[in-house]
Design a protein around this motif. Sequence first.
Motif, PDB file in Angstrom:
ATOM      1  N   VAL A   4      11.961 -15.473   4.946  1.00  0.00           N
ATOM      2  CA  VAL A   4      10.643 -14.856   4.948  1.00  0.00           C
ATOM      3  C   VAL A   4      10.637 -13.762   5.999  1.00  0.00           C
ATOM      4  CG1 VAL A   4       8.187 -15.208   5.326  1.00  0.00           C
ATOM      5  CG2 VAL A   4       9.527 -16.967   4.167  1.00  0.00           C
ATOM      6  N   ILE A   5      10.336 -12.533   5.574  1.00  0.00           N
ATOM      7  CA  ILE A   5      10.386 -11.421   6.519  1.00  0.00           C
ATOM      8  C   ILE A   5       9.013 -10.840   6.822  1.00  0.00           C
ATOM      9  CG2 ILE A   5      12.750 -10.762   5.981  1.00  0.00           C
ATOM     10  CD1 ILE A   5      11.675  -8.692   4.091  1.00  0.00           C
ATOM     11  N   THR A 126       4.771  -2.873   8.836  1.00  0.00           N
ATOM     12  CA  THR A 126       3.961  -2.517  10.003  1.00  0.00           C
ATOM     13  C   THR A 126       4.845  -2.100  11.171  1.00  0.00           C
ATOM     14  OG1 THR A 126       3.861  -4.866  10.607  1.00  0.00           O
ATOM     15  CG2 THR A 126       2.006  -3.964   9.351  1.00  0.00           C
ATOM     16  N   ALA A 127       6.075  -2.625  11.250  1.00  0.00           N
ATOM     17  CA  ALA A 127       6.985  -2.238  12.327  1.00  0.00           C
ATOM     18  C   ALA A 127       7.316  -0.752  12.250  1.00  0.00           C
ATOM     19  CB  ALA A 127       8.264  -3.068  12.256  1.00  0.00           C
ATOM     20  N   THR A 128       7.554  -0.257  11.042  1.00  0.00           N
ATOM     21  CA  THR A 128       7.859   1.159  10.881  1.00  0.00           C
ATOM     22  C   THR A 128       6.623   2.017  11.150  1.00  0.00           C
ATOM     23  OG1 THR A 128       9.649   0.704   9.324  1.00  0.00           O
ATOM     24  CG2 THR A 128       8.663   2.903   9.243  1.00  0.00           C
ATOM     25  N   THR A 154       5.058  -7.496   9.597  1.00  0.00           N
ATOM     26  CA  THR A 154       6.295  -8.102  10.085  1.00  0.00           C
ATOM     27  C   THR A 154       6.070  -8.731  11.456  1.00  0.00           C
ATOM     28  OG1 THR A 154       6.885  -5.840  10.767  1.00  0.00           O
ATOM     29  CG2 THR A 154       7.926  -6.704   8.774  1.00  0.00           C
ATOM     30  N   PRO A 155       6.889  -9.716  11.832  1.00  0.00           N
ATOM     31  CA  PRO A 155       6.694 -10.405  13.107  1.00  0.00           C
ATOM     32  C   PRO A 155       6.911  -9.482  14.294  1.00  0.00           C
ATOM     33  CG  PRO A 155       8.152 -11.651  11.648  1.00  0.00           C
ATOM     34  CD  PRO A 155       7.980 -10.302  11.037  1.00  0.00           C
ATOM     35  N   PRO A 160      11.914  -0.998  13.905  1.00  0.00           N
ATOM     36  CA  PRO A 160      11.450  -0.016  12.916  1.00  0.00           C
ATOM     37  C   PRO A 160      12.544   0.274  11.895  1.00  0.00           C
ATOM     38  CG  PRO A 160      11.915   1.047  15.026  1.00  0.00           C
ATOM     39  CD  PRO A 160      11.984  -0.426  15.267  1.00  0.00           C
ATOM     40  N   PHE A 161      12.120   0.676  10.724  1.00  0.00           N
ATOM     41  CA  PHE A 161      13.021   0.952   9.604  1.00  0.00           C
ATOM     42  C   PHE A 161      13.799  -0.302   9.194  1.00  0.00           C
ATOM     43  CE2 PHE A 161      12.794   4.890  12.220  1.00  0.00           C
ATOM     44  CZ  PHE A 161      11.959   5.612  11.382  1.00  0.00           C
ATOM     45  N   ALA A 162      13.174  -1.446   9.406  1.00  0.00           N
ATOM     46  CA  ALA A 162      13.792  -2.704   8.957  1.00  0.00           C
ATOM     47  C   ALA A 162      13.966  -2.722   7.450  1.00  0.00           C
ATOM     48  CB  ALA A 162      12.926  -3.882   9.397  1.00  0.00           C
TER      49      ALA A 162
END
Length: 238
Positions: A4-5, A126-128, A154-155, A160-162
């Motif tokens: 789960v990412i 959301t990280a990006t 994301t946690p 970023p760019f995961a």
Amino acid sequence: MTAVIGTIRMIWRYPVKSTGGERLDCADVGARGLEGDRLFAVRDAGGKLGSGKNTRRFRRMPGLLHLRSCYPDGPAGPPALLDPHGEAVPDPDAYLRRYLGRADVALAREETVSHFDQLPLSVLTTATLDWVRSAVPGVPVDERRFRPNLVVRTPPGTRPFAEDDWLGRTARIGDTLRVAFVRSSERCAMTNEAQQDLPHSPLILRAVARAHDTRLDALATVVTPGRVRLGDSLQLLR
């Protein structure tokens, strides 16, 4: 095994291509993507579609991003076109001709050629998004700059760019929907364009170009149709 990412934080659909869209709580997703997404476009007499850029298929029509579109009665019915104040216009074709200053434009439903620039589903983390905000301090940035269909929360600590790590893999979203991540979008000057309450800024594309070769998001095809809801988990399948 699955990993789960993240969870679905936002769902966006754009009934009329290159206009602002509508946020949803849930949506059916089929081989073409979200039901009704970009099903309509502004088309000129030469058959080119209104966009933020000029290409073989698209014609730049400044101002479209200040408009919005939605399906008042669901995607089985026609879309409504909303003016810059958020009011539905009674005659979209007549309004577009006045607004764009062109006598040859009209709303057109997709026929044999897809209205999509690339693939039918765009997913962004959301990280990006948080990285973009940090890269251009003072410039208002949210997901509307990049026009994704799904924003995944994301946690904390997710890089970023995961989305790069997903390419070439399949994921399950919610109970039944499965998608295959293929590649990322190559961003153009449309990310800089003003829209509604977001001002024009050339800094956004420059930042993405320097850090990630203008690529941002994960584009997917649909393997197994299903329904996506806010809060659904996104699981990478191993």
